[in-house]
Enzyme design. Structure first.
Site, mmCIF file in Angstrom:
data_model
loop_
_atom_site.group_PDB
_atom_site.id
_atom_site.type_symbol
_atom_site.label_atom_id
_atom_site.label_comp_id
_atom_site.label_asym_id
_atom_site.label_seq_id
_atom_site.Cartn_x
_atom_site.Cartn_y
_atom_site.Cartn_z
ATOM 1 N N LYS A 231 -9.334 6.093 -19.180
ATOM 2 C CA LYS A 231 -9.706 6.596 -20.498
ATOM 3 C C LYS A 231 -8.508 6.507 -21.455
ATOM 4 O O LYS A 231 -8.021 5.431 -21.692
ATOM 5 C CB LYS A 231 -10.267 8.017 -20.358
ATOM 6 C CG LYS A 231 -11.254 8.188 -19.175
ATOM 7 C CD LYS A 231 -12.534 7.363 -19.315
ATOM 8 C CE LYS A 231 -13.354 7.273 -18.024
ATOM 9 N NZ LYS A 231 -13.698 8.536 -17.381
ATOM 10 N N TYR B 274 -17.035 16.623 -14.346
ATOM 11 C CA TYR B 274 -17.415 15.208 -14.413
ATOM 12 C C TYR B 274 -18.453 14.882 -13.332
ATOM 13 O O TYR B 274 -18.326 15.324 -12.183
ATOM 14 C CB TYR B 274 -16.154 14.349 -14.223
ATOM 15 C CG TYR B 274 -16.433 12.868 -14.182
ATOM 16 C CD1 TYR B 274 -16.822 12.190 -15.325
ATOM 17 C CD2 TYR B 274 -16.315 12.153 -12.994
ATOM 18 C CE1 TYR B 274 -17.089 10.834 -15.295
ATOM 19 C CE2 TYR B 274 -16.578 10.788 -12.953
ATOM 20 C CZ TYR B 274 -16.968 10.132 -14.106
ATOM 21 O OH TYR B 274 -17.236 8.800 -14.069
ATOM 22 N N ARG C 17 0.855 -1.195 0.000
ATOM 23 C CA ARG C 17 0.000 0.000 0.000
ATOM 24 C C ARG C 17 0.887 1.240 0.000
ATOM 25 O O ARG C 17 0.616 2.230 -0.676
ATOM 26 C CB ARG C 17 -0.949 0.002 1.213
ATOM 27 C CG ARG C 17 -1.638 1.343 1.412
ATOM 28 C CD ARG C 17 -2.900 1.334 2.261
ATOM 29 N NE ARG C 17 -2.883 0.434 3.390
ATOM 30 C CZ ARG C 17 -2.174 0.636 4.516
ATOM 31 N NH1 ARG C 17 -1.420 1.701 4.658
ATOM 32 N NH2 ARG C 17 -2.219 -0.241 5.487
HETATM 33 C C1 LIG Z 1 -14.167 8.924 -16.052
HETATM 34 C C2 LIG Z 1 -13.787 10.238 -15.523
HETATM 35 C C3 LIG Z 1 -13.480 10.418 -14.163
HETATM 36 C C4 LIG Z 1 -13.617 9.306 -13.145
HETATM 37 O O1 LIG Z 1 -12.675 8.317 -13.352
HETATM 38 P P1 LIG Z 1 -12.898 6.777 -12.971
HETATM 39 O O2 LIG Z 1 -11.655 6.131 -13.451
HETATM 40 O O3 LIG Z 1 -14.138 6.325 -13.692
HETATM 41 O O4 LIG Z 1 -13.084 6.710 -11.496
HETATM 42 C C5 LIG Z 1 -13.065 11.675 -13.755
HETATM 43 N N1 LIG Z 1 -12.971 12.700 -14.616
HETATM 44 C C6 LIG Z 1 -13.277 12.574 -15.918
HETATM 45 C C7 LIG Z 1 -13.149 13.750 -16.820
HETATM 46 C C8 LIG Z 1 -13.684 11.336 -16.413
HETATM 47 O O5 LIG Z 1 -13.995 11.221 -17.712
#
Ligand SMILES: *Cc1c(COP(=O)(O)O)cnc(C)c1O
Length: 386
Positions: free
Chosen positions: A199, A102, A50
Site C-alpha cells: 500500500k 482486514y 532465504r
Molecule cells: C492489504 C492489507 C493487508 C494484506 O496485505 P497484502 O500485501 O495484500 O498481503 C493487511 N492489512 C491491511 C490493513 C491491508 O490493507
C-alpha cells in the site's frame, strides 16, 4: 531508535542506504540465491538468500528505523508478514481481533490457524471495559488496526496496549493505513507492527510486500527463526522497489492527506452523501483519539450514498478514479468493501460490524484534487435514480 531526528531524512538515509563496497548511492539488487564461502564455516555474513540477502536487509534495517523498533523483517506480502507473526502462537491459544480487521487477517485466523487449534474472538477495541472483559485465560495476543478498514474505526492504541500487557498479551498493530510517517505504534506500546507494504510504503501499486517490526531482541530472534523456517521472504528486486518507494513516502503522504481532507469535506457537504467515515473530520467519532496518537486522519475514506443513488451506476460512471482492490498508490481507487475487500467476512458478521452493501471506500491518490472531485461529482450525479 532512529539515527535521524526528522523522519523525512530517515526515509531517505535510514537503515542501510548505500553500498559500502562501491559507493553506489542506492543499495544494489543482490540477485543471488547463494554466497561463496571462503572455507568450511567461513562465511562473509551471508549463506543463502532465504536466510539473508543484502538488499532485503537494507529494507529491513530501514523499516526498523522508521518504526523505531529493534529489528525489521520483509515478507512476500502483508499476509505473509501477518502469518509469520501469528506463528508465534501455540495450539490452544486465542487471539483477539478488532472488529474491522482486514479481511485477509480474519480469513487466515478463521480458516487456517483455526485448523491448528488457534482461535480468535472479535473484540471491541474502541471500548476499554468491553475489551478487557473479552480477555479469557487462553487469550495470548491482540491484533489492532487503527484506523480500521473500512469504517475507519479508531482504537486508542496506548490504552489497549496497557490493558493487554496487564494480561501478558502480545500487542500486534497493523499500521498499513497510517505508515510510520503518520503513526508509530511501537511508541504507543505495541510489541509488533505489521504492514502491507503493498500500500503506501510501496506507493505505486506495483509491488506486493509485507513488513514486520518488533520491539525486543527476544521477539527479533523468534521472528527471524520463523521467517527463515517458513520462507515467505521478499525477493531482492521487490526489496529494492520498496526502498525506492519509501524514499518519497513523506511527500506522497503530505499530498495524499491534503487531498483526502478535501475529498472528505466535499463528500460531507454533498447532498447525495448519507455518511462519511474519516477520522480527519472533527465530526468523526474517532477524531479526538486519532489526533492524540497520529499526525492526522490519514488518507482512507468510506462513504455511503442516499438510497436514491445506485452504487453500481456510480462505479461504472467514474472516468478517472478506478474501481480496484487495494489502496495506497499514487492513483485514486474506489472499492466496494462488501463484495470486494471484505467479501471473505461472512454476511452476518459484516452486518454486525456495519459494512453495508452501500458502503464505498475511496483511496485518494495524489492527482490534482480538482480532477478527483469533479470525477466523483459527475459519477454521483449520473447514479441518481430519477
Ligand atoms: C492489504 C492489507 C493487508 C494484506 O496485505 P497484502 O500485501 O495484500 O498481503 C493487511 N492489512 C491491511 C490493513 C491491508 O490493507
Amino acid at each position: 531508535m532512529s539515527q535521524f531526528e526528522h523522519i523525512n531524512t530517515a526515509l531517505i538515509h535510514g537503515g542501510i542506504s548505500n553500498d559500502a563496497r562501491t559507493g553506489a548511492v542506492n543499495v544494489p539488487i543482490y540477485q543471488t540465491s547463494t554466497y561463496q564461502q571462503d572455507g568450511l564455516g567461513k562465511m562473509r555474513g551471508y549463506e543463502y538468500s532465504r536466510t539473508g540477502n543484502p538488499t532485503r536487509e537494507a529494507l529491513e534495517a530501514l523499516i526498523a528505523e522508521l518504526e523505531e523498533g529493534v529489528a525489521g523483517f520483509a515478507f512476500a506480502s502483508g499476509m505473509a508478514a501477518i502469518t509469520a507473526v501469528l506463528s508465534l502462537l501455540h495450539a490452544g491459544d486465542r487471539v483477539l481481533i478488532s472488529s474491522n480487521v482486514y479481511g485477509g487477517t480474519f480469513r487466515v485466523l478463521a480458516k487456517v490457524f483455526d485448523h491448528l487449534n488457534i482461535s480468535y474472538t472479535i473484540a471491541d477495541t474502541t471500548d476499554a471495559a468491553k475489551y478487557e472483559a473479552d480477555i479469557t485465560d487462553d487469550v495470548k495476543a491482540v491484533v489492532i488496526e487503527s484506523p480500521a478498514n473500512p469504517l475507519m474505526t479508531v482504537t486508542d492504541i496506548r490504552e489497549i496496549a496497557d490493558i493487554s500487557h496487564k494480561h501478558n498479551l502480545l500487542v500486534i498493530v497493523d499500521n498499513t493505513f497510517m505508515t510510520p510517517y503518520l503513526q508509530k505504534p511501537l511508541k504507543l506500546g505495541a510489541d509488533i507492527v505489521v504492514h502491507s507494504a503493498t500500500k503506501y510504503l510501496g506507493g505505486h501499486s506495483d509491488v506486493v510486500a509485507g513488513l514486520a517490526v518488533v520491539n525486543s531482541k527476544e521477539l527479533a530472534e523468534k521472528i527471524a527463526f520463523i521467517q527463515n523456517s517458513t520462507g515467505g521472504v521478499l525477493p531482492p528486486f521487490d526489496s529494492f522497489l520498496l526502498i525506492r518507494g519509501i524514499k518519497t513516502l513523506g511527500v506522497r503522504m503530505d499530498r495524499h492527506v491534503a487531498n483526502a481532507q478535501r475529498a472528505a469535506e466535499f463528500l460531507q457537504n454533498h447532498k447525495a452523501v448519507k455518511n462519511v467515515y474519516y477520522p480527519g473530520l472533527p465530526s468523526d467519532p474517532g477524531f479526538a483519539v486519532n489526533q492524540k496518537q497520529a499526525k492526522n486522519g490519514g488518507v482512507m475514506i468510506s462513504f455511503e450514498l442516499h438510497d436514491n443513488y445506485n452504487i453500481e451506476t456510480f462505479f461504472e460512471s467514474l472516468k478517472l478514479v478506478m474501481l480496484a482492490e487495494s489502496l495506497g498508490g499514487v492513483e485514486s481507487l474506489v472499492c466496494h468493501p462488501s463484495t470486494m475487500t471484505h467479501a471473505s467476512i461472512p454476511a452476518d458478521i459484516r452486518a454486525k460490524v456495519g459494512i453495508t452493501d452501500g458502503l464505498i471506500r475511496l483511496s485518494t491518490g495524489i492527482e490534482d484534487i480538482r480532477d478527483i472531485l469533479a470525477d466523483l461529482d459527475q459519477a454521483i450525479a449520473a447514479s441518481e435514480v430519477k
